[in-house]
Design a protein around this motif. Structure first.
Motif, PDB file in Angstrom:
ATOM      1  N   LEU A  54     -11.549 -72.684 128.617  1.00  0.00           N
ATOM      2  CA  LEU A  54     -12.398 -71.836 127.787  1.00  0.00           C
ATOM      3  C   LEU A  54     -13.865 -72.183 127.971  1.00  0.00           C
ATOM      4  O   LEU A  54     -14.724 -71.296 128.091  1.00  0.00           O
ATOM      5  CB  LEU A  54     -11.999 -71.955 126.320  1.00  0.00           C
ATOM      6  CG  LEU A  54     -10.626 -71.409 125.945  1.00  0.00           C
ATOM      7  CD1 LEU A  54     -10.311 -71.718 124.485  1.00  0.00           C
ATOM      8  CD2 LEU A  54     -10.538 -69.916 126.194  1.00  0.00           C
ATOM      9  N   LYS A  55     -14.171 -73.465 127.975  1.00  0.00           N
ATOM     10  CA  LYS A  55     -15.554 -73.900 128.163  1.00  0.00           C
ATOM     11  C   LYS A  55     -16.103 -73.394 129.493  1.00  0.00           C
ATOM     12  O   LYS A  55     -17.244 -72.898 129.567  1.00  0.00           O
ATOM     13  CB  LYS A  55     -15.631 -75.423 128.107  1.00  0.00           C
ATOM     14  CG  LYS A  55     -17.035 -75.978 128.247  1.00  0.00           C
ATOM     15  CD  LYS A  55     -17.038 -77.507 128.169  1.00  0.00           C
ATOM     16  CE  LYS A  55     -18.452 -78.057 128.329  1.00  0.00           C
ATOM     17  NZ  LYS A  55     -18.461 -79.553 128.266  1.00  0.00           N
TER      18      LYS A  55
ATOM     19  N   PHE B 279     -16.384 -69.315 129.441  1.00  0.00           N
ATOM     20  CA  PHE B 279     -17.498 -68.816 128.635  1.00  0.00           C
ATOM     21  C   PHE B 279     -18.845 -69.208 129.239  1.00  0.00           C
ATOM     22  O   PHE B 279     -19.846 -68.524 129.028  1.00  0.00           O
ATOM     23  CB  PHE B 279     -17.373 -69.301 127.196  1.00  0.00           C
ATOM     24  CG  PHE B 279     -16.259 -68.639 126.439  1.00  0.00           C
ATOM     25  CD1 PHE B 279     -16.078 -67.266 126.504  1.00  0.00           C
ATOM     26  CD2 PHE B 279     -15.366 -69.375 125.675  1.00  0.00           C
ATOM     27  CE1 PHE B 279     -15.047 -66.640 125.824  1.00  0.00           C
ATOM     28  CE2 PHE B 279     -14.333 -68.760 124.986  1.00  0.00           C
ATOM     29  CZ  PHE B 279     -14.171 -67.383 125.065  1.00  0.00           C
TER      30      PHE B 279
ATOM     31  N   GLY C 228      -8.063 -72.466 118.936  1.00  0.00           N
ATOM     32  CA  GLY C 228      -9.109 -71.479 118.675  1.00  0.00           C
ATOM     33  C   GLY C 228      -8.710 -70.035 118.880  1.00  0.00           C
ATOM     34  O   GLY C 228      -9.490 -69.124 118.561  1.00  0.00           O
TER      35      GLY C 228
ATOM     36  N   VAL D  57      -9.513 -65.295 122.098  1.00  0.00           N
ATOM     37  CA  VAL D  57     -10.691 -66.015 121.611  1.00  0.00           C
ATOM     38  C   VAL D  57     -11.878 -65.397 122.335  1.00  0.00           C
ATOM     39  O   VAL D  57     -11.811 -65.096 123.535  1.00  0.00           O
ATOM     40  CB  VAL D  57     -10.574 -67.535 121.885  1.00  0.00           C
ATOM     41  CG1 VAL D  57     -10.411 -67.836 123.352  1.00  0.00           C
ATOM     42  CG2 VAL D  57     -11.793 -68.265 121.340  1.00  0.00           C
TER      43      VAL D  57
ATOM     44  N   ASN E  45     -16.347 -65.054 123.039  1.00  0.00           N
ATOM     45  CA  ASN E  45     -17.516 -65.909 123.175  1.00  0.00           C
ATOM     46  C   ASN E  45     -18.210 -66.139 121.837  1.00  0.00           C
ATOM     47  O   ASN E  45     -18.782 -67.207 121.584  1.00  0.00           O
ATOM     48  CB  ASN E  45     -18.494 -65.337 124.195  1.00  0.00           C
ATOM     49  CG  ASN E  45     -18.910 -63.916 123.871  1.00  0.00           C
ATOM     50  OD1 ASN E  45     -18.365 -63.264 122.979  1.00  0.00           O
ATOM     51  ND2 ASN E  45     -19.901 -63.403 124.587  1.00  0.00           N
TER      52      ASN E  45
ATOM     53  N   TRP F 173     -16.378 -68.850 120.117  1.00  0.00           N
ATOM     54  CA  TRP F 173     -16.621 -70.130 120.748  1.00  0.00           C
ATOM     55  C   TRP F 173     -17.930 -70.748 120.281  1.00  0.00           C
ATOM     56  O   TRP F 173     -18.054 -71.940 120.072  1.00  0.00           O
ATOM     57  CB  TRP F 173     -16.631 -69.942 122.254  1.00  0.00           C
ATOM     58  CG  TRP F 173     -16.681 -71.213 123.038  1.00  0.00           C
ATOM     59  CD1 TRP F 173     -17.759 -71.731 123.718  1.00  0.00           C
ATOM     60  CD2 TRP F 173     -15.615 -72.147 123.275  1.00  0.00           C
ATOM     61  NE1 TRP F 173     -17.434 -72.890 124.339  1.00  0.00           N
ATOM     62  CE2 TRP F 173     -16.123 -73.172 124.086  1.00  0.00           C
ATOM     63  CE3 TRP F 173     -14.283 -72.204 122.865  1.00  0.00           C
ATOM     64  CZ2 TRP F 173     -15.331 -74.247 124.501  1.00  0.00           C
ATOM     65  CZ3 TRP F 173     -13.517 -73.250 123.277  1.00  0.00           C
ATOM     66  CH2 TRP F 173     -14.026 -74.266 124.077  1.00  0.00           C
TER      67      TRP F 173
END
Length: 277
Positions: free
Chosen positions: A218-219, A222, A247, A272, A274, A277
């Motif tokens: 995810l990190k 995004f 998340g 999920v 942005n 996040w």
């Protein structure tokens, strides 16, 4: 006809009619109050005024315009590749407990088959149906060639397959894939994610490995300006809690969406964004 002097003298059917009138008037009063208090009357008056001013063209007007994207997101939608990319000048994503690298069929296919077929490669032997039937939706493959032919290992030009390796052990312990990549819409989906059932001494280690895998993915995604990462999985999946604890939000259940191993499968749709996040 002589009218009764009091309610006690009134015939029962008159009392019923009176009660009905009172209930009706009370209901109408409450509905009008809620319409006014909730702003519905005001909105209807505004829409009527708009229509009177613009005529039939008012029906074509968008009262709530769509929000425009930031320039950096528009640029990303033009330049992101069809196949989800790994970090520049890097072949891996490394965390505290696990690292992710691109799947290499020549060296990884055999390893993934061995850790998913129930053999004691990483620990004690286990029943492979606990992984394949419950999480992957297929029967356990009996050979490496059967493993290559599974839906999970199907090659997609708009997807990417990654292996999950334990940082301390230096061994492959699982698999994760990205599918349905849409650079134009800045969206992508998690296809499969599993950690070998016999990895670690307790279930917490497997959950931790899966959660860190998701966090790193995810990190990274995004940072590339993706706006949404989706995940569709069987609602009875034994790992259903992993995305929610990482998340992902449950958007809904697609009832009777698939037939899996001759059984009904309801699909849970999670995502999920942005902004989350």
């Amino acid at each position: 006809m002589e009218l009764p002097n009091s309610l006690s003298e009134m015939p029962p059917h008159y009392l019923g009619m009176l009660a009905g009138v009172i209930v009706f008037c009370s209901t109408v009063t409450v509905v009008i109050f809620l319409l006014v208090k909730g702003g519905s009357i005001k909105r209807m008056m505004e829409q009527t005024k708009t229509y009177d001013e613009a005529g039939p063209e008012a029906l074509k007007q968008t009262l709530m315009p769509r929000l425009l994207l930031y320039d950096e997101l528009i640029e990303a939608s033009k330049h992101l590749p069809v196949c989800p990319q790994m970090p520049k000048n890097k072949s891996t994503l490394k965390g505290k407990f696990v690292k992710l690298r691109e799947y290499n069929e020549k060296i990884d296919c055999e390893r993934l088959f061995k850790i998913s077929n129930g053999s004691p490669t990483l620990g004690l032997a286990y029943d492979p149906t606990s992984l394949w039937n419950n999480s992957l939706g297929e029967n356990p493959p009996k050979s490496e060639n059967d493993f290559k032919a599974t839906k999970m290992m199907k090659t997609e030009e708009n997807g990417r397959k990654l292996v999950v390796a334990d940082v301390e052990l230096g061994k492959v312990i699982g698999f994760v894939s990205l599918v349905d990549n849409s650079p134009k819409n800045l969206t992508v989906k998690i296809g499969y994610l599993w950690i070998a059932p016999n990895h670690g001494k307790e279930n917490g280690e497997r959950v931790r490995a899966a959660q860190e895998t998701l966090f790193m993915l995810l990190k990274h995604l995004f940072s590339l300006k993706y706006r949404r990462v989706g995940w569709e999985m069987d609602s009875k999946d034994q790992n259903f809690s992993v995305p929610q604890s990482s998340g992902f939000l449950l958007e809904g259940i697609l009832r009777k969406n698939r037939v899996m191993l001759n059984s009904n499968s309801d699909t849970a749709v999670l995502s999920v964004t942005n902004s989350d996040w």
